[in-house]
Design an enzyme around this catalytic site. Structure first.
Site, PDB file in Angstrom:
ATOM      1  N   GLU A   1      36.359   3.540 -27.417  1.00  0.00           N
ATOM      2  CA  GLU A   1      37.308   4.479 -27.287  1.00  0.00           C
ATOM      3  C   GLU A   1      38.258   4.305 -25.809  1.00  0.00           C
ATOM      4  OE1 GLU A   1      34.330   4.990 -26.682  1.00  0.00           O
ATOM      5  OE2 GLU A   1      33.783   6.514 -25.240  1.00  0.00           O
TER       6      GLU A   1
ATOM      7  N   CYS B   1      27.217   3.626 -27.016  1.00  0.00           N
ATOM      8  CA  CYS B   1      26.627   3.661 -25.868  1.00  0.00           C
ATOM      9  C   CYS B   1      25.213   4.276 -25.982  1.00  0.00           C
ATOM     10  CB  CYS B   1      27.353   4.013 -24.562  1.00  0.00           C
ATOM     11  SG  CYS B   1      27.023   3.904 -23.029  1.00  0.00           S
TER      12      CYS B   1
ATOM     13  N   HIS C   1      32.279   0.922 -24.805  1.00  0.00           N
ATOM     14  CA  HIS C   1      32.900   2.009 -25.177  1.00  0.00           C
ATOM     15  C   HIS C   1      34.206   1.687 -25.964  1.00  0.00           C
ATOM     16  CE1 HIS C   1      30.652   5.289 -23.454  1.00  0.00           C
ATOM     17  NE2 HIS C   1      30.524   4.511 -22.550  1.00  0.00           N
TER      18      HIS C   1
HETATM   19  N1  GLN Z   1      28.016   6.355 -21.570  1.00  0.00           N
HETATM   20  C1  GLN Z   1      26.680   6.669 -21.971  1.00  0.00           C
HETATM   21  O1  GLN Z   1      26.495   6.949 -23.043  1.00  0.00           O
HETATM   22  C2  GLN Z   1      25.598   6.378 -20.893  1.00  0.00           C
HETATM   23  C3  GLN Z   1      24.273   6.124 -21.732  1.00  0.00           C
HETATM   24  C4  GLN Z   1      23.048   5.915 -20.871  1.00  0.00           C
HETATM   25  N2  GLN Z   1      22.928   7.375 -20.383  1.00  0.00           N
HETATM   26  C5  GLN Z   1      23.349   4.859 -19.924  1.00  0.00           C
HETATM   27  O2  GLN Z   1      23.562   5.215 -18.703  1.00  0.00           O
HETATM   28  O3  GLN Z   1      22.892   3.771 -20.256  1.00  0.00           O
END
Ligand code: GLN
Length: 168
Positions: free
Chosen positions: A148, A19, A146
């Site tokens: 995870e 992310c 993600h």
């Molecule tokens: N979950 C995150 O790592 C978010 C990353 C970033 N702030 C976004 O909203 O894209």
């Protein structure tokens, strides 16, 4: 985070950027390889002349809760010849969960790819970058999703297994 991504990229240390970690690797690459010192995400510098990571256009800044891109979405591999497609058992796609508001600016994908950073996973529209790899590096991977969230102790995500095994 930028320095960690730079160190991993330059010293061929395994890197799995999740992310924001993927977004950071794009910013680092733009600054170091494309020589665009002020490249940034508009999340951190709204005035950057080189916005490599941007607020998703369909989002609204005033309604934060409902604008986040959440939940399970499909990522299509653009080539079978990449580390992550192989890790996901040579599948043509993978369904993983998301939680973000910013994304790689689709307008800069061309210059990043010309310089060697490849977007090997995209969403079904082809406009949203989901997985990046650096073919010149033994294991440099970024995922906008993600892994995870669906990973379990007895059934870890392919990306975690791959990162671990890349050190052998
Ligand atoms: N979950 C995150 O790592 C978010 C990353 C970033 N702030 C976004 O909203 O894209």
């Amino acid at each position: 985070m930028i320095l960690a991504a730079k160190y991993a990229r330059e010293n061929k240390v395994p890197y799995l950027g999740i992310c924001l970690g993927m977004q950071i690797s794009v910013i680092e690459f733009a600054r170091s390889v494309l020589d665009l010192e002020r490249a940034n995400s508009t999340e951190f510098d709204a005035e950057t002349p080189d916005p490599f990571v941007i607020f998703m256009p369909e989002g609204s800044k005033t309604h934060m809760g409902s604008t986040m891109r959440l939940g399970c979405r499909r990522t299509l591999f653009q080539t079978p010849d990449c580390i992550t497609a192989k890790l996901y058992h040579n599948s043509e796609y993978v369904d993983e969960r998301h939680r973000h508001r910013y994304e790689v600016n689709p307008e800069v994908v061309g210059i990043l790819e010309e310089a060697g950073l490849k977007f090997v996973g995209k969403d079904e529209t082809g406009k949203r970058m989901e997985i990046l790899e650096l073919p010149s590096h033994p294991f440099y991977v970024g995922a906008q999703f993600h892994p995870e969230f669906k990973s379990r102790p007895g059934r870890p995500s392919a990306l975690f297994l791959g990162t671990d095994r890349s050190r052998d």
